[in-house]
Design a protein around this motif. Structure first.
Motif, mmCIF file in Angstrom:
data_model
loop_
_atom_site.group_PDB
_atom_site.id
_atom_site.type_symbol
_atom_site.label_atom_id
_atom_site.label_comp_id
_atom_site.label_asym_id
_atom_site.label_seq_id
_atom_site.Cartn_x
_atom_site.Cartn_y
_atom_site.Cartn_z
ATOM 1 N N LEU A 142 32.980 29.970 -14.780
ATOM 2 C CA LEU A 142 34.002 30.626 -13.974
ATOM 3 C C LEU A 142 34.509 29.696 -12.872
ATOM 4 O O LEU A 142 34.953 30.156 -11.818
ATOM 5 N N ASN A 143 34.418 28.409 -13.111
ATOM 6 C CA ASN A 143 34.833 27.449 -12.090
ATOM 7 C C ASN A 143 36.340 27.419 -11.912
ATOM 8 O O ASN A 143 37.104 27.757 -12.820
ATOM 9 N N ARG A 144 36.765 27.008 -10.710
ATOM 10 C CA ARG A 144 38.164 26.679 -10.502
ATOM 11 C C ARG A 144 38.374 25.215 -10.827
ATOM 12 O O ARG A 144 37.438 24.425 -10.829
ATOM 13 N N SER A 145 39.628 24.860 -11.051
ATOM 14 C CA SER A 145 39.938 23.452 -11.275
ATOM 15 C C SER A 145 39.811 22.687 -9.964
ATOM 16 O O SER A 145 40.296 23.150 -8.927
ATOM 17 N N PRO A 146 39.159 21.506 -9.961
ATOM 18 C CA PRO A 146 39.035 20.741 -8.717
ATOM 19 C C PRO A 146 40.370 20.296 -8.154
ATOM 20 O O PRO A 146 40.482 20.013 -6.966
ATOM 21 N N GLY A 147 41.391 20.242 -8.972
ATOM 22 C CA GLY A 147 42.705 19.829 -8.491
ATOM 23 C C GLY A 147 43.629 20.988 -8.164
ATOM 24 O O GLY A 147 44.809 20.789 -7.881
ATOM 25 N N ASP A 148 43.101 22.225 -8.180
ATOM 26 C CA ASP A 148 43.912 23.412 -7.930
ATOM 27 C C ASP A 148 44.084 23.602 -6.427
ATOM 28 O O ASP A 148 43.128 23.890 -5.714
ATOM 29 N N ASN A 149 45.305 23.465 -5.936
ATOM 30 C CA ASN A 149 45.584 23.619 -4.515
ATOM 31 C C ASN A 149 46.071 25.019 -4.149
ATOM 32 O O ASN A 149 46.526 25.253 -3.035
ATOM 33 N N THR A 150 45.987 25.949 -5.099
ATOM 34 C CA THR A 150 46.404 27.315 -4.823
ATOM 35 C C THR A 150 45.489 27.924 -3.771
ATOM 36 O O THR A 150 44.280 28.032 -3.968
ATOM 37 N N SER A 151 46.040 28.309 -2.644
ATOM 38 C CA SER A 151 45.215 28.819 -1.548
ATOM 39 C C SER A 151 44.777 30.245 -1.812
ATOM 40 O O SER A 151 45.459 31.032 -2.458
ATOM 41 N N ASN A 152 43.611 30.549 -1.309
ATOM 42 C CA ASN A 152 43.083 31.922 -1.320
ATOM 43 C C ASN A 152 42.873 32.474 -2.723
ATOM 44 O O ASN A 152 42.965 33.679 -2.940
ATOM 45 N N ILE A 153 42.613 31.619 -3.680
ATOM 46 C CA ILE A 153 42.400 32.043 -5.059
ATOM 47 C C ILE A 153 40.992 31.646 -5.467
ATOM 48 O O ILE A 153 40.480 30.597 -5.084
ATOM 49 N N GLY A 154 40.367 32.498 -6.296
ATOM 50 C CA GLY A 154 39.049 32.174 -6.814
ATOM 51 C C GLY A 154 38.119 33.366 -6.755
ATOM 52 O O GLY A 154 38.396 34.378 -6.093
ATOM 53 N N ILE A 155 37.013 33.259 -7.465
ATOM 54 C CA ILE A 155 35.957 34.270 -7.353
ATOM 55 C C ILE A 155 35.494 34.280 -5.903
ATOM 56 O O ILE A 155 35.264 33.245 -5.301
ATOM 57 N N ARG A 156 35.344 35.467 -5.325
ATOM 58 C CA ARG A 156 35.028 35.553 -3.913
ATOM 59 C C ARG A 156 33.915 36.574 -3.664
ATOM 60 O O ARG A 156 33.500 37.293 -4.557
ATOM 61 N N GLY A 157 33.446 36.597 -2.427
ATOM 62 C CA GLY A 157 32.378 37.534 -2.082
ATOM 63 C C GLY A 157 31.022 37.007 -2.512
ATOM 64 O O GLY A 157 30.845 35.836 -2.832
ATOM 65 N N LEU A 158 30.057 37.891 -2.544
ATOM 66 C CA LEU A 158 28.699 37.524 -2.925
ATOM 67 C C LEU A 158 28.565 37.466 -4.436
ATOM 68 O O LEU A 158 29.175 38.273 -5.151
ATOM 69 N N LEU A 159 27.764 36.539 -4.914
ATOM 70 C CA LEU A 159 27.451 36.494 -6.338
ATOM 71 C C LEU A 159 26.527 37.667 -6.642
ATOM 72 O O LEU A 159 25.480 37.825 -6.010
ATOM 73 N N PRO A 160 26.911 38.554 -7.580
ATOM 74 C CA PRO A 160 26.072 39.732 -7.852
ATOM 75 C C PRO A 160 24.641 39.341 -8.219
ATOM 76 O O PRO A 160 24.408 38.380 -8.960
ATOM 77 N N THR A 161 23.698 40.091 -7.696
ATOM 78 C CA THR A 161 22.289 39.801 -7.995
ATOM 79 C C THR A 161 22.003 39.923 -9.480
ATOM 80 O O THR A 161 21.067 39.298 -9.986
ATOM 81 N N GLU A 162 22.836 40.702 -10.183
ATOM 82 C CA GLU A 162 22.630 40.877 -11.617
ATOM 83 C C GLU A 162 22.768 39.571 -12.387
ATOM 84 O O GLU A 162 22.196 39.429 -13.481
ATOM 85 N N VAL A 163 23.524 38.626 -11.847
ATOM 86 C CA VAL A 163 23.667 37.330 -12.515
ATOM 87 C C VAL A 163 22.309 36.653 -12.653
ATOM 88 O O VAL A 163 22.035 35.980 -13.659
ATOM 89 N N TYR A 164 21.457 36.843 -11.658
ATOM 90 C CA TYR A 164 20.140 36.203 -11.682
ATOM 91 C C TYR A 164 19.165 36.889 -12.634
ATOM 92 O O TYR A 164 18.014 36.472 -12.740
ATOM 93 N N GLN A 165 19.636 37.927 -13.342
ATOM 94 C CA GLN A 165 18.829 38.571 -14.379
ATOM 95 C C GLN A 165 19.236 38.124 -15.782
ATOM 96 O O GLN A 165 18.668 38.592 -16.772
ATOM 97 N N LEU A 166 20.202 37.224 -15.867
ATOM 98 C CA LEU A 166 20.651 36.722 -17.171
ATOM 99 C C LEU A 166 19.701 35.613 -17.629
ATOM 100 O O LEU A 166 20.007 34.424 -17.589
ATOM 101 N N VAL A 167 18.546 36.030 -18.099
ATOM 102 C CA VAL A 167 17.450 35.088 -18.328
ATOM 103 C C VAL A 167 17.698 34.151 -19.510
ATOM 104 O O VAL A 167 16.965 33.167 -19.677
#
Length: 520
Positions: free
Chosen positions: A143-168
């Motif tokens: 779910l990365n953004r492009s390193p060359g993307d200069n679009t401001s205020n865009i991207g996954i935001r907030g806290l990373l859900p704790t459920e991600v850490y259950q994807l064993v």
């Protein structure tokens, strides 16, 4: 249907309603994906990669109950991903990377057969749905953004859900360049014991690394490099970089290949427990580590190719800074190509033993607090391309043996306390592009032999005690290559003035007080 068609996409008639695989990747087909795609219910694979198809992903895509592989990266598609994708319960591989999709719906959690989800480099602007934690078979999450993307205020935001850490089952996690993805890295990350690739760099994570990192024995890449800039989202929340001391149990990461902590506020002593025969890149630069560089860094990681411990001296807060002596054990790193220890308080001399680094290409210790002389044996580095030793307190002469470095492109020795003449042998380095010896105490003339440097772009000599004029051969080179040539005005104006810039040296009294400190 590759490479042969242009114009609007010619989607198929009813005589093709039993088709199982449709691939129009790498074509010049245009238009949109029609709603009728939902009638091809026997499809198991749909590929539109790198095509010119645009518009939105139609909601009818949810009718393709047999679909196992959906690949639509690098198209012109946009808008929200439809919630109907949640009906694709047999889908194993879902790739919608490098488009302009704006919403990842919560229904993604219903795609329970997903093994790989790549939705990187889009225009998402919301938090990651917690329902993603229902994808128990997921091995790849991108779910990365492009390193060359200069679009401001865009991207996954907030806290990373704790459920991600259950994807064993995860083996690859890429969240890079989401500026507003924040929070601490919790101890639950230790649940991801199958994770091999962790790209969490250039996000807004803060706080210490948990000890559980040391239990993730499958890790091959761990990258948490930070942009280390105070940024504020719409809620006026300020994010800080990762910090604290490193866990002392990193010795279990025996599969580690790349360990990158650049540009954070990690502090304390350098880790001695880190030990991996697979480690090729260790980047602890731009933190506030302090103390000596431990010999174990080299002794325990014998296959290092890149070692960057630079800029641990934070001059604004007078924090951190690595000190000498420089470990001779670095000479045992037979594969080392890049070494950067600049921006520290080394107070040490360059070890002769380092000449054993047979494949070293870059030696960078600018602003490192180096003392002593440049070892003459450094002329026997067989593969050196860059020497950057500016802004130190090096003394003695420039060894004429450096003229033996037949692959050298950059030689930067500015702002030291070097004396003697400029070796004529430097004119033998046919690859040399950048020669900077300004702000020293060099004497004598500029060698005419430097006119043989056919690849030269920068020749910088000012703030020395050089005599004579610019040699005709050097002026000819300057005119032919448009070389940036800088010297003291007394030298430039003594004969043919071909200097790009001349510098008026300070009064002798000031020069005696501030030797080797006048370059900024």
């Amino acid at each position: 249907l590759r490479n042969e068609f242009t114009g609007p996409a010619p989607f198929l008639g009813q005589e093709w309603n039993s088709i199982q695989e449709l691939d129009i990747s790498l074509t010049q087909l245009t238009g949109t994906l029609p709603e009728s795609i939902g009638t091809y219910t026997t499809l198991t694979t749909l590929r539109l990669a790198a095509s010119l198809v645009g518009g939105t992903l139609p909601t009818e895509i949810g009718n393709l109950a047999n679909l196992q592989d959906l690949f639509v990266p690098q198209t012109r598609m946009e808008g929200p991903l439809p919630s109907e994708i949640g009906r694709l319960t047999n889908l194993a591989n879902f790739n919608v990377a490098a488009n302009a999709f704006t919403v990842l719906p919560t229904e993604v959690g219903s795609m329970t057969s997903l093994v790989s989800l790549d939705a990187g480099e889009n225009l998402f602007n919301s938090s990651l749905p917690s329902e993603i934690g229902q994808l128990s078979d997921l091995t790849t999450l991108i779910l990365n953004r492009s390193p060359g993307d200069n679009t401001s205020n865009i991207g996954i935001r907030g806290l990373l859900p704790t459920e991600v850490y259950q994807l064993v089952s995860l083996t690859e996690l890429r969240l890079s360049f989401n500026d507003f993805l924040s929070g601490t890295i919790p101890s639950d990350i230790g649940n991801l014991d199958s994770l091999e690739l962790a790209f969490l760099n250039n996000c807004a994570f803060f706080g210490p690394l948990p000890e559980e990192i040391g239990l993730m024995t499958s890790l091959r890449v761990f990258d948490v490099a930070s942009q280390f800039r105070l940024i504020t989202d719409n809620d006026d929340t300020t994010f800080l970089p990762l910090s604290g001391e490193l866990p002392d149990n990193l010795g279990g990461l025996s599969n580690l290949e790349n360990f990158i902590l650049r540009n954070n506020l990690f502090r304390g002593a350098m880790p001695t427990s880190l030990a991996s025969s697979n480690l090729v890149e260790l980047d602890l630069s731009r933190n506030v580590f302090e103390g000596v560089i431990p010999a174990e860094i080299a002794q325990n990681n014998q296959n290092l190719v890149r070692l960057d411990l630079s800029d641990n001296k934070n001059t604004l807060g007078d924090l951190g800074g690595l000190t000498g002596p420089l470990p001779s054990s670095i000479a045992s790193l037979a594969n080392l190509e890049e070494l950067d220890l600049g921006g520290n308080d080394l107070g040490a001399s360059l070890p002769d033993e380092w000449v054993a680094l047979a494949v070293l290409k870059e030696l960078k210790i600018e602003r490192g607090g180096l003392i002593g002389s440049i070892p003459s044996v450094y002329g026997f580095f067989g593969n050196l391309e860059q020497i950057e030793l500016g802004n130190n307190e090096l003394t003695g002469t420039i060894p004429f043996e450096l003229g033996l470095l037949t692959r050298l492109e950059n030689l930067e020795l500015f702002s030291n306390r070097l004396t003697g003449t400029i070796p004529t042998q430097l004119g033998q380095i046919g690859t040399l592009q950048d020669l900077e010896v300004d702000d020293n105490s060099l004497t004598g003339p500029i060698p005419s032999e430097l006119g043989s440097l056919d690849d030269a772009e920068f020749l910088i000599f000012f703030l020395n005690q050089l005599t004579g004029s610019i040699p005709t051969e050097v002026c000819t080179l300057q005119a032919a290559n448009e070389v940036r040539l800088e010297a003291d005005c007394s030298v430039c104006q003594a004969g043919q003035d071909c200097c790009s810039r001349c510098e008026q040296p300070p009064a002798d009294s000031l020069r005696s007080i501030l030797p080797g400190t006048l370059r900024f």
